[in-house]
Design an enzyme around this catalytic site. Structure first.
Site, short mmCIF file in Angstrom:
data_model
loop_
_atom_site.label_atom_id
_atom_site.label_comp_id
_atom_site.label_asym_id
_atom_site.label_seq_id
_atom_site.Cartn_x
_atom_site.Cartn_y
_atom_site.Cartn_z
N PHE A 149 0.85 -1.19 0.00
CA PHE A 149 0.00 0.00 0.00
C PHE A 149 0.89 1.24 0.00
CE2 PHE A 149 -2.36 3.55 1.59
CZ PHE A 149 -3.59 3.40 0.97
N ASP A 171 9.30 2.96 1.73
CA ASP A 171 8.10 3.67 2.18
C ASP A 171 7.94 3.42 3.68
OD1 ASP A 171 5.52 4.36 2.94
OD2 ASP A 171 4.59 3.66 1.08
N LYS A 219 2.39 10.25 8.60
CA LYS A 219 1.77 9.70 9.82
C LYS A 219 2.44 10.18 11.12
CE LYS A 219 -0.36 5.60 7.74
NZ LYS A 219 -1.71 5.46 8.22
N THR A 224 2.27 24.37 -4.09
CA THR A 224 2.08 25.66 -3.41
C THR A 224 2.62 25.62 -1.99
OG1 THR A 224 0.16 26.24 -4.73
CG2 THR A 224 0.37 27.33 -2.61
#
Lengths: 495, 495
Positions: free
Chosen positions: B213, B322, B353, B377
């Protein structure tokens, strides 16, 4: 009642002359009373401290886009103070993302409230354990300013992921319709999607327009068409791009050509939808900015948008309006597409920047048909909604949309005067509210103007090939417009 | 010095018996002293107020994933209080994103500091106008805990956009190498990328693993391979997927089979890289979780990761680790891949997280070669770094990584005891630190356990087909482990 506000002179309209403009007193933001009287540039730009910091930051990341380092303790209202102590009038406001200026007292006080502070500190997974006041907060804040006809809202983190999730909503809706509204999936769909293959991961597309900017993550980036530097070396989806009107200015002198330009673009949109369908890569949604911003502040007429909506309705394509830059008031309305008198609401409207939180509004048809499909860990940030609530209170209390209109009028008239005074340097003044732009005669001159404006005390933004865009905060008043115009005239004279 | 901390008993190790476990006193987080003594469930779950709120939220958005509405004013430490006044021991902590528990006093005080408050309120466009203390802040906070060998960092908004930007960095690096290090582009590249076509928008891929994931935006989603519901109806890139080891437990009894499983997976990775290259869709990067989380808490051995890195090095493919869910301490080290003794640092490590801000670390080769290519931005949020700074202070001061190890030991031993006691219900206890999981014998039983745990006062998380994952905060102590284990035993007995 906002306690920091000084009482308005009286309850009836009262007018006063500011910098030669008759202005409704109620339209002066109290926030600007404590600002510097004017910009003050003490060093060369960038100054010595800024250059040192740039070197330091560049050792940690690619910092070539950094213009100035800020002193946010000293910045106030419309004035941005840099690391070298220079005070600039800010007409760019962090790429258009500061709605009511720096250090607004009402925002500074938001987390004095213990409940607000705890909402900020205890950031939840909003899709699983939202706070008990979250539904009410969504209604009181985001839905209180929802575009007419859109009753659903999802919060996100930024403009890119707002658009990405809007695309997902459009794809799901398109496929659900193809299934005749059935909500279950075939085994083939479930297995193939895990391999990134059709039918589960179908060949479908989002159409966008030449010159558009919709973000930099891979889905959003596949619809961004403004500049190669954003897209180079990134794989992209085989999605179609249509022309967006390129008008001649002044509009009043080129009605016929511009009308034909609308027609040319609309016809190609229609053709492309048909071609895509035949090619087995149908268009599920069209995303469009009410004013193309990063790509060069290109406008299109209300008629263009009305026709675009008609085509979308006829073809069963979702109309996604990207109000990331135009939303939140700078065009004089909360949403720029309100200027277009669309026959019916668009299907989806995305937002971020001045709204402080990312997200999208949609009608109930575009609510995800199953849980976990429009989802991520945080799904937004309650702390941003608390700040947005206060921003909207200020906007209402100080009647800032009306101030935007008044200031925009002064700015636009001033820019028209300057384009007449310097016809060999600038042209094509355009825009709505204070969301304005003009072109320079070349990229080189544009860059020079934008740089020299800084030395003359004003921060502005470049966009597209030759444009300079104005993106002030909503508290930018006629007196600031005069300072901007004076600095611009000085800059143009110096060229 | 953190003022809220009570002085530790003395400066030398001091041990005490807590719930039958000998624990280093210095490893008890002071934060937990003011918690409830134990969970307290007063209503059926979900309770009546939660059901009302669910209806309300469902009218505004798809809210089918919402489990409970929270009272964040009353939640404290490891205890989550819901809208109905039920007090749960939280072993899921907002999908693993609350590092030091609810309402930590040190975090609540962060914005009492005027400078911090102004950094929060005046959110800049970090790529254009960062604050003058931003480079120092990046060093003091993010680089102070950087994975060994990675000297660059970019902040982002969430896990998905952290991964998306890591992919962009990998693609850019791959193409730059192909250009022999040259930094200019051809006209063909610049023109074709605007049409989403090669060579400017090249056919290239990111490889990921079955069960992985990595997020839900279109690039990230093309690498996510955990469950169909995340991917259905979304177009995806033609990117390859390799098998990830599926071990037999207990590990000590299945060394040979698991070793063969590593070999099988590694060989396929190598094959796929070659196949992709031949097919003209080369692999620029491989993304891998140190422990697959959402997909079912699948571990792989240090040897697997070492071999994976060897292949990546040999083939010129970037290894992207990851650590969105594993990073920030829950495995007992700041980064889970530190457990693997990799011969050299990975190229990129992504986080979010428990780190409160998204972002990625990389080595200098993966710094974007031009400005505006890794850009958006906001590019993160200084307010989150201020909170992270305080989290890291608490982690250090309270020696929380050591607490994680001590608590993890109690938890894992207890789970092993339970899998022996209930061999027909649960199995395959696994994990590192408090980042633990076990399987139920079916999806149905898993869901029942997870639901009934709530009624017994504990919030847990499901993942994969049959797994229950533990994702407590870093302040989860042996005494909480005992409460968790007691509730789980009760739940298993009730089945």
């Amino acid at each position: 009642m906002l306690r920091f506000l000084k009482p308005y002179p009286n309850s009836r309209p009262a007018y006063t002359l500011i910098q030669n403009h008759l202005v409704d007193c109620r339209q002066i933001s109290n926030q600007t009373l404590n600002e510097p009287a004017q910009p003050c540039v003490k060093t060369s730009i960038p100054g010595p401290k800024t250059l040192e910091l740039l070197k330091e930051l560049n050792s940690l990341q690619q910092a070539g886009s950094v213009q100035l380092f800020a002193d946010y303790d000293k910045s106030f209202g419309n004035y941005f103070v840099d690391a070298d102590g220079n005070e600039f009038l800010d007409a760019f406001t962090q790429i258009s993302s500061v709605p009511v200026g720096y250090n607004h007292p009402h925002l500074l006080k938001a987390f004095e409230d213990d409940h607000n502070l705890k909402a900020l500190i205890n950031r939840p997974a909003l899709g699983v354990f939202p706070s008990m006041d979250w539904p009410e907060k969504l209604k009181a804040v985001l839905l209180s300013v929802a575009p007419k006809g859109l009753s659903c809202v999802s919060t996100m983190m930024c403009g890119s992921c707002s658009n990405e999730n809007a695309y997902k909503a459009a794809f799901m809706r398109y496929r659900t319709k193809e299934r005749g509204g059935k909500l279950d999936f075939t085994l083939a769909e479930m297995n193939s999607c895990m391999l990134n293959m059709p039918p589960g991961a179908p060949k479908m597309s989002i159409m966008s327009f030449e010159g558009s900017f919709h973000g930099r993550t891979f889905g959003a980036l596949s619809t961004t068409r403004s500049k190669p530097i954003h897209k180079l070396d990134c794989p992209a989806f085989d999605w179609p791009v249509a022309p967006f009107p390129r008008y001649k200015y002044p509009l009043s002198e080129h009605e016929r050509e511009n009308h034909l330009e609308d027609k040319r673009c609309i016809e190609q949109v229609e053709d492309l939808i048909e071609k895509q369908k035949k090619a087995g890569n149908p268009v599920a949604g069209i995303i469009v900015e009410p004013i193309q911003s990063e790509g060069g502040d290109h406008e299109a007429s209300p008629e263009f948008f009305q026709k675009l909506q008609n085509i979308c309705k006829a073809k069963g394509v979702a109309l996604i309006i990207d109000e990331v830059q135009t939303g939140g008031g700078p065009t004089g309305k909360m949403w720029c597409h309100e200027h277009f008198n669309l026959p019916s609401p668009p299907e989806i409207v995305t937002f971020s920047k001045k709204m402080l939180t990312g997200g999208f509004y949609c009608n109930a048809d575009f609510k995800a048909p199953h849980p976990y499909r429009i989802f991520n860990t945080w799904m937004g940030d309650p702390g941003k909604l608390i700040l947005l609530e206060r921003v909207l209170e200020v906007v209402k209390q100080e009647n800032l949309l009306s101030l935007v209109c008044a200031t925009g009028k002064v700015l636009k008239e001033g820019l028209h005067t300057l384009e007449k005074e310097f016809p060999n340097i600038i042209n094509s003044v355009r825009g709505r509210g204070t969301f304005l732009a003009f072109n320079a005669n070349s990229s080189q001159i544009r860059d020079k103007i934008n740089n020299n404006l800084k030395s003359n005390g004003v921060l502005g933004g470049a966009c597209g090939e030759t444009a300079i865009r104005l993106r002030p905060a909503l508290i930018f008043a006629p007196k600031h417009a005069e300072i901007y115009l004076t600095a611009l005239r000085k800059t143009l004279k110096q060229l």
